[in-house]
Enzyme design. Sequence first.
Site, PDB file in Angstrom:
ATOM      1  N   TYR A 134      38.103  31.571  42.831  1.00  0.00           N
ATOM      2  CA  TYR A 134      38.383  32.118  44.156  1.00  0.00           C
ATOM      3  C   TYR A 134      37.535  31.325  45.145  1.00  0.00           C
ATOM      4  CZ  TYR A 134      38.423  35.459  48.053  1.00  0.00           C
ATOM      5  OH  TYR A 134      38.537  36.051  49.294  1.00  0.00           O
ATOM      6  N   ASP A 138      43.050  31.346  43.901  1.00  0.00           N
ATOM      7  CA  ASP A 138      43.205  31.268  45.346  1.00  0.00           C
ATOM      8  C   ASP A 138      42.292  30.160  45.845  1.00  0.00           C
ATOM      9  OD1 ASP A 138      43.210  31.596  48.079  1.00  0.00           O
ATOM     10  OD2 ASP A 138      42.583  33.693  48.060  1.00  0.00           O
TER      11      ASP A 138
END
Length: 261
Positions: free
Chosen positions: A105, A144
């Site tokens: 992330y 992400d």
Amino acid sequence: MKLVSWNVNGLRACVNKGFLDYFKTADADIFCIQETKLQEGQICLELGEEYEQFWNYAETKGYSGTAVFTRLKPLSVRYGLEEDREPEGRILTLEFEGFYLVNVYTPNARRDLSRLTYRLEWEDRFRSYLLRLDAVKPVIVCGDLNVAHQEIDLKNAKSNQGNSGFTNEEREKMTRLLESGFVDTFRHFYPDRTDAYSWWSLMPRVRERNIGWRIDYFLVSERLCPLLKDAQIDAHVMGSDHCPVVLLMDMPAEPQAPIST
């Protein structure tokens, strides 16, 4: 082998919005999530005995966090980059027989770009880390990445030029990573596909009108390309402001016994 990655933007909330239904339907061999936003003991996730669960919690409560649920028994698990810890819970690396899996992330530069300098330094460290792994065995990166790489990867490229997630600096870091021997699997299969997004603002009707960004990825070492079968975006799946992304590979994925604790 089927791999899934999903920024759930708060796992407890996502569970109340159908996470487990999608998890069961997806039937993935490896399922990665980002932004769990919880601490150890705050959720009991019943995924079935065939899945081993690995969690990296942020030190700050209700912030960041990553997890991997896997049917395949990893040889080792690492938390963080230089050290075997990550205070924001952003990285999990699982080593398997034929590859490394890195669930990440990436830090957001923030709307006012106040964290852009940190973000760019983090990108350099992350790239160096991946290259060290890649020197040992091929790497699969998912998560992400908080950047729309090209104009085709977001709806309104001109009006978002210079905004967080679409600054020249962030895009150049992504270009450099790909030029270092990694492949964006979705663009490998669909180089010209438009309107393919994985994140939408929570503002009214934005997702309904598909005004989105593609910031969730599966990247692989170039030498894994012959094993790629397809890359998908499950844009119909709700429960988060992101949707799951999927990678299908021609690799063995026999279920193995969970790691003993």
